[in-house]
Scaffold this active site. Structure first.
Site, PDB file in Angstrom:
ATOM      1  N   GLU B  50       0.811  -1.227   0.000  1.00  0.00           N
ATOM      2  CA  GLU B  50       0.000   0.000   0.000  1.00  0.00           C
ATOM      3  C   GLU B  50       0.840   1.271   0.000  1.00  0.00           C
ATOM      4  O   GLU B  50       0.321   2.357  -0.244  1.00  0.00           O
ATOM      5  CB  GLU B  50      -0.973  -0.002   1.180  1.00  0.00           C
ATOM      6  N   SER B  51       2.140   1.158   0.254  1.00  0.00           N
ATOM      7  CA  SER B  51       3.017   2.325   0.169  1.00  0.00           C
ATOM      8  C   SER B  51       3.217   2.764  -1.276  1.00  0.00           C
ATOM      9  O   SER B  51       3.887   3.762  -1.526  1.00  0.00           O
ATOM     10  CB  SER B  51       4.364   2.002   0.806  1.00  0.00           C
TER      11      SER B  51
END
Lengths: 275, 250
Positions: B50-51
């Site tokens: 998700e980064s």
């Protein structure tokens, strides 16, 4: 146009008691030095916004700077809990802390709406979950074209956003690269923007995958080498995972934290005055 | 070769991933399993964190979801709004890989609070990317240690939606992904019943009895008529798993 100033001046001028303040940086480029300067200058009653509060908000909240936290994931990643935040939420120590809680997608989109100058953003969201009923900034909107029900989130427009970047030139154009998180949106959504950088350079050489924040959307730049530690600055230094692990011990206990805070307040602010 | 229940869980989770699939990976147990699969039978597994790191191939396991090793080895790094809006939301992800503090009989997950939201007994980290992962991925795998305090009849708080209260809920809410299709624990594997959507025990790991699993489950756990027994980890699986090092670990 951006002013080049010292960190002390920048925080003194741009961050006021009672402000809504966003310190962004997703694991990478977390503006720790700026956060520490906010603690040293004893700002109070802040509404703090960050997707991942991380150690920096555990510290600001433990130091009593905040009255409200807007966030979407509040842990010490891969390590454990943030005990100062937990203590403030559940026991009101050192001050009661209100929370406004989101998913990552919701909070990211609140910044997107703010950056775009819109009152809200639309996403598919997570129907059926319990959090939206506790969060007034989340609602439902019907698509005027298909009739579908979608999630709406209110725009977020911080009084000031603080980010850390690798470089800026002497006019205050800012360049950052690597994991860029939500910094661009957080800066564009804010009324004022403070950027700390690893180094000031005469000319910004292009870097693959870079994000550039032009000088006319940046209020002030302060040169603060190491200003993201113990998080990391891609191309400059690595994340200090030991410091993240050690924070558990410091954060867990009020007295250990108070001793840490004492040391911080004695230490001088990093970063030289602007040229 | 001897192995721990934790190793069996990670290997079982890794085996469920097929080569070429696109996986949205959470930190800790999911990350370990996905990186194991990529080093074994699924070299072309596409890992997304998700980064904003797309198709990342870390040589060491990240401690945090945004460690430098993920960006350095990624095909592309995009912003956080982009990863959720352009990549997760439209249904481009095959498998979402989640864990939680509590899971219930309909595979709803809680990572928010134990107790009441306003006055929690334990305040947990919160949502992160999980609610939208659970909503939008084509399938969801859950990997979690099997303990009675975690496998509860009803979660205290629905952070991420499984099947709600039954088989019709996801469709009624307009959720587009299939939801949790498999729960891999250190004792066995649970899957939703095709009619009721309630989790049933479909496999036990070597040396584990059904009674043990029931004792660690907070609802009356049904057992599949075709209960399987997980094949023990192979020597190669264990060698590779044990060689996985976390960045900056002592």
């Amino acid at each position: 146009m951006a002013k080049i100033v010292s960190l002390r001046e920048a925080v003194g001028e741009l961050v006021h008691d009672g402000d809504t303040v966003a310190l962004e940086g997703f694991t990478h480029l977390i503006p720790f030095a700026a956060g520490h300067e906010i603690i040293r200058q004893q700002r109070r009653e802040l509404t703090l916004v960050r997707m991942t509060p991380d150690l920096i908000y555990d510290q600001l909240i433990g130091a009593g700077c905040a009255r409200k936290l807007i966030f979407s994931w509040g842990g010490n990643p891969g390590v454990g809990a943030l005990y100062r935040i937990r203590d403030a939420i559940t026991r009101g120590w050192p001050a009661p802390l209100a929370i406004e809680e989101h998913s990552h997608a919701e909070l990211a989109n609140r910044y997107v709406a703010g950056a775009a100058g819109l009152p809200f953003a639309v996403l598919r969201g997570s129907a059926g979950t319990d959090l939206p009923m506790h969060t007034p900034a989340v609602s439902i909107v019907r698509c005027p074209f298909t009739g579908e029900e979608l999630t709406a989130v209110a725009a977020l427009t911080p009084d000031v956003t603080v980010v850390h970047a690798q470089r800026a030139d002497r006019e205050g154009n800012v360049q950052l690269w690597g994991i860029s998180g939500v910094q661009k949106e957080a800066v564009l959504a804010a009324r004022r923007a403070l950027v700390t950088v690893e180094e000031l350079v005469d000319e910004l050489e292009p870097v693959a995958g870079e994000v550039v924040l032009p000088r006319f959307v940046v209020t002030a730049v302060a040169e603060v080498p190491g200003g993201a530690a113990p998080s990391y600055a891609h191309g400059y230094y690595a994340r200090d995972n030991t410091a993240y692990r050690d924070w558990q011990r410091i954060s867990r206990d009020r007295e250990t934290f108070a001793a840490w805070l004492d040391e911080l307040q004695k230490a001088e602010a990093v970063g030289e005055p602007g040229e | 070769m001897r192995f721990t229940p934790e190793e069996m869980m990670t290997v079982a989770a890794a085996r469920g991933l097929r080569d070429g699939q696109v996986v949205f990976v959470g930190i800790d147990l999911p990350s370990r399993a996905a990186n194991l699969a990529r080093r074994l039978h699924a070299p072309d597994l596409v890992l997304i964190y998700e980064s904003g790191t797309i198709d990342t191939r870390p040589d060491e396991l990240p401690l945090s979801i945004g460690d430098g090793v993920l960006a350095e080895t990624a095909l592309s790094v995009v912003s956080v709004p982009e990863i959720f809006n352009y990549w997760l939301q439209p249904g481009r992800i095959d498998v979402g890989f989640l864990s939680g503090a509590q899971l219930d009989r309909f595979a709803n997950l809680n990572t928010t609070v134990i107790g009441e939201y306003a006055e929690p007994d334990v305040r947990l980290p919160g949502s992160g990317g999980a609610p939208e992962i659970a909503a939008s991925c084509r399938e969801v795998f859950v990997v979690m240690r099997h303990r009675r305090r975690s496998f509860v009849d009803r979660v205290d708080f629905v952070t991420s939606f499984g099947y709600g209260t039954g088989p019709a809920d996801r469709a009624l809410l307009g959720l587009r992904g299939a939801g949790p299709v498999r729960v891999i624990t250190d004792l066995g594997v649970l899957e939703p019943h095709p009619v009721s959507a309630e989790l049933v025990l479909t496999a036990v790991h070597p040396g584990v009895t059904v009674e043990q699993v029931r004792a660690e489950t907070g609802w009356t756990l049904e057992v599949s008529d075709e209960l399987g027994r997980t094949i023990p980890p192979t020597e190669r699986e264990l060698d590779v798993l044990r060689s996985l090092r976390t960045v900056g670990s002592p």
